[in-house]
Design an enzyme around this catalytic site. Sequence first.
Site, mmCIF file in Angstrom:
data_model
loop_
_atom_site.group_PDB
_atom_site.id
_atom_site.type_symbol
_atom_site.label_atom_id
_atom_site.label_comp_id
_atom_site.label_asym_id
_atom_site.label_seq_id
_atom_site.Cartn_x
_atom_site.Cartn_y
_atom_site.Cartn_z
ATOM 1 C CE LYS A 39 49.087 -25.697 -13.386
ATOM 2 N NZ LYS A 39 48.941 -25.118 -14.415
ATOM 3 C CE LYS A 199 40.804 -26.566 -30.632
ATOM 4 N NZ LYS A 199 40.646 -27.552 -29.545
ATOM 5 C CB CYS A 255 37.826 -24.971 -25.816
ATOM 6 S SG CYS A 255 39.214 -25.829 -25.529
HETATM 7 C C1 UDX Z 1 35.446 -28.471 -26.322
HETATM 8 C C2 UDX Z 1 35.479 -29.475 -27.781
HETATM 9 O O1 UDX Z 1 34.412 -30.388 -27.823
HETATM 10 C C3 UDX Z 1 36.914 -30.182 -27.973
HETATM 11 O O2 UDX Z 1 36.934 -30.763 -29.138
HETATM 12 C C4 UDX Z 1 37.996 -29.101 -28.170
HETATM 13 O O3 UDX Z 1 39.306 -29.710 -28.105
HETATM 14 C C5 UDX Z 1 37.896 -28.309 -26.738
HETATM 15 O O4 UDX Z 1 36.668 -27.588 -26.589
HETATM 16 P P1 UDX Z 1 35.147 -29.244 -23.729
HETATM 17 O O5 UDX Z 1 35.318 -27.328 -23.981
HETATM 18 O O6 UDX Z 1 35.448 -29.645 -22.991
HETATM 19 O O7 UDX Z 1 35.512 -29.328 -25.371
HETATM 20 O O8 UDX Z 1 33.404 -29.047 -23.836
HETATM 21 P P2 UDX Z 1 32.328 -29.690 -24.835
HETATM 22 O O9 UDX Z 1 32.041 -30.915 -24.199
HETATM 23 O O10 UDX Z 1 32.396 -29.529 -26.020
HETATM 24 O O11 UDX Z 1 31.092 -28.775 -24.282
HETATM 25 C C6 UDX Z 1 31.235 -27.355 -24.407
HETATM 26 C C7 UDX Z 1 29.945 -26.716 -23.780
HETATM 27 O O12 UDX Z 1 28.741 -26.867 -24.559
HETATM 28 C C8 UDX Z 1 29.443 -27.028 -22.435
HETATM 29 O O13 UDX Z 1 29.184 -25.851 -21.519
HETATM 30 C C9 UDX Z 1 28.257 -27.936 -22.766
HETATM 31 O O14 UDX Z 1 27.264 -27.780 -21.584
HETATM 32 C C10 UDX Z 1 27.613 -27.138 -23.912
HETATM 33 N N1 UDX Z 1 26.952 -27.901 -24.702
HETATM 34 C C11 UDX Z 1 27.418 -29.152 -25.338
HETATM 35 C C12 UDX Z 1 25.530 -27.638 -24.880
HETATM 36 O O15 UDX Z 1 24.981 -26.408 -24.232
HETATM 37 N N2 UDX Z 1 24.795 -28.453 -26.069
HETATM 38 C C13 UDX Z 1 25.527 -29.445 -26.454
HETATM 39 O O16 UDX Z 1 24.368 -30.284 -27.129
HETATM 40 C C14 UDX Z 1 26.573 -29.827 -26.165
#
Ligand code: UDX
Length: 428
Positions: A39, A199, A255
Amino acid sequence: MADKQAIGVVGVGWVGLVTASCFAELGHPVVAMDIDASKVEALRRGEVPIHEPDLPELVTKNAERLRFTADSDELLAAADLLFCCVDTPPTVSGDADLSRVRAVLETLPSGSDHVLVMKSTVPAGTGAAIRREKPALAYVSCPEFLKEGSAVSDFMNPDRVVIGADPGDEAAADAVEDVYRPLGGEVVRTDVASAEMIKLAANAFLATKISFINEIANVSEEVGADVTEVARGMGLDERIGSSFLRAGIGYGGSCFPKDVSALKQLAGNTGYHFQLLTAVIEVNELQKRRVIKKLEKHLGSLAGKRVALLGLAFKPDTDDMREASSLVLAARLQGEGAEVVAYDPVAEGPAREALNAVDLRPSAAEALDGADAAVLVTEWPEFADLDWAGLAGRMANPLLVDGRNFLDPQALRDAGFVYEGIGRPSED
Ligand code: UDX
């Protein structure tokens, strides 16, 4: 002007690489270390191994200030402020796996007086344990809140910066606050355990919001309501807010699933049964599987039927397949005897590794050719602009399950499709 403080970053995954390149963009000299030498080599050649908007540009633009190494001595010599950005995946028990964090601690010589800034998501109590183990170290909890797909802009425009430090480490916390100051965003200074909980609680709350609206969607289907209307009406209440009220086929990613499980297990380890999170997880699991019933309603048995998945990544603008709903869906469809074909604009490489016996096609049109049904799994913007009327004619049977309520039902019906959304009225 005083020289900008040197920054060390451990782990060049999503969080580490974004953190390193954004600090370099802010003018800091940055050394980023990873134990994976291949990497490091790739990054030295300017190759960014993940799909994240704006990241390759930042890495290239700041090449002079951004050094990559696999040598921990080089890292320790270059910087006092060390941001720990290694991953903490779930163990078989659902707890957070801290082995990479432990490996980082082992690289710090006893008596090291570096400042360790924990960005990795760790169970509450981890900071206190590290502090006991390495008393010379200064320890600050500074959790990340970056969303994949917009991680660079999230870093540069934070809603808030959480900085947790215990008595004795105030100077270290001040140093962390200094490097974040140019970004704005409210600074939350607190103790380490509270920062760790912020968190976990934030992610668990967002996941709860999604599972809640998914249950409202399921009830809406029973009573003839449209969940997108319900969410609109709910979200205008400022106490509720409109974000994270999009019903669909469940949350995924690196996450939410692991952090919700880690918080549930953390509570359980202390003897507390976090019942609500048990339900949030179960609703999310069932939500992915409801698509099967929707397909069967129109097709009968799925044995021998060809189903096309549009989008595979856990959300748009990423090639991340971790805990993506597509994984469960593809496996369930195959379990029912269906032939699964798929298209994703960027996740093809990771998908090839993660998905067994799924026929990956180079375009949406080629995935839909001759298919008995399509399922929109990831709301990639390009799917809004497809020639749906033309595509209906290429399918053996124009049935579309819109797993993200992304498309306009009437437009799809006018284009000749039988359209099924999530929590929206269907045709029969
Ligand atoms: C998330 C948190 O938002 C972020 O603050 C943290 O640090 C890491 O985890 P991320 O995993 O990148 O970020 O994705 P996010 O945009 O939050 O969406 C997570 C999942 O929820 C996705 O699969 C998305 O499709 C789903 N989702 C999101 C829904 O099904 N409905 C919604 O209204 C919003």
